[in-house]
Scaffold this motif. Structure first.
Motif, PDB file in Angstrom:
ATOM      1  N   GLN A   1      42.931 -18.612 -25.799  1.00  0.00           N
ATOM      2  CA  GLN A   1      42.928 -17.060 -25.966  1.00  0.00           C
ATOM      3  C   GLN A   1      41.570 -16.565 -25.854  1.00  0.00           C
ATOM      4  OE1 GLN A   1      44.544 -15.617 -29.493  1.00  0.00           O
ATOM      5  NE2 GLN A   1      44.464 -13.609 -28.916  1.00  0.00           N
TER       6      GLN A   1
ATOM      7  N   ALA B   1      39.679 -14.281 -23.321  1.00  0.00           N
ATOM      8  CA  ALA B   1      38.813 -13.090 -23.627  1.00  0.00           C
ATOM      9  C   ALA B   1      37.499 -12.848 -23.311  1.00  0.00           C
ATOM     10  CB  ALA B   1      38.874 -12.931 -25.015  1.00  0.00           C
TER      11      ALA B   1
ATOM     12  N   ASP C   1      42.897  -9.920 -21.251  1.00  0.00           N
ATOM     13  CA  ASP C   1      43.574  -9.779 -22.213  1.00  0.00           C
ATOM     14  C   ASP C   1      45.040 -10.403 -22.646  1.00  0.00           C
ATOM     15  OD1 ASP C   1      44.060  -8.059 -24.789  1.00  0.00           O
ATOM     16  OD2 ASP C   1      45.256  -6.686 -23.729  1.00  0.00           O
TER      17      ASP C   1
ATOM     18  N   ASP D   1      47.236 -11.894 -26.233  1.00  0.00           N
ATOM     19  CA  ASP D   1      47.505 -11.647 -27.548  1.00  0.00           C
ATOM     20  C   ASP D   1      47.827 -13.092 -27.938  1.00  0.00           C
ATOM     21  OD1 ASP D   1      50.223 -12.042 -27.305  1.00  0.00           O
ATOM     22  OD2 ASP D   1      50.913 -10.012 -27.653  1.00  0.00           O
TER      23      ASP D   1
END
Length: 105
Positions: free
Chosen positions: A49, A53, A58, A60
């Motif tokens: 993740q 980023a 993006d 989560d």
């Protein structure tokens, strides 16, 4: 070795680690990995993740975990996660604090 080749070899090694943890050894519990090595499958998903980023993608926590695990986290837990002893939980809390810190689990 040029950068592209190095990146491809690193990616192949990561995919092999992922296969080992997800297919070859799903019996190894995350809590045991964290207690012994200071990281677990969830850490690998978080690092995935974070790398996304850094590239403006993006994603989560749940998306990253589903990408790494190849299924929703709830499904993985139902299939593979076992109950941990109080001693393992205590060791995990210590290892988590030392290796991950205040980040969300």
């Amino acid at each position: 070795m040029d950068d592209q080749t190095r990146t491809e070899i690193e990616a192949a090694a990561f995919r092999r680690l992922q296969k080992h943890l997800m297919q070859d050894r799903p019996d190894v519990q995350n809590i045991d990995m964290m207690n012994l090595a200071g990281f677990c499958r969830n850490c690998l998903a978080r690092w995935y993740q974070e790398a996304a980023a850094e590239r403006g993608i993006d994603m989560d926590k749940e998306e990253a975990r589903e990408t790494f695990y190849g299924m929703p986290m709830s499904e993985w837990k139902a299939k593979h996660q076992t109950d941990a002893s109080p001693e393992k939980v205590e060791a995990f809390n210590k290892a988590f604090a030392e290796n991950v810190g205040d980040q969300n689990r």
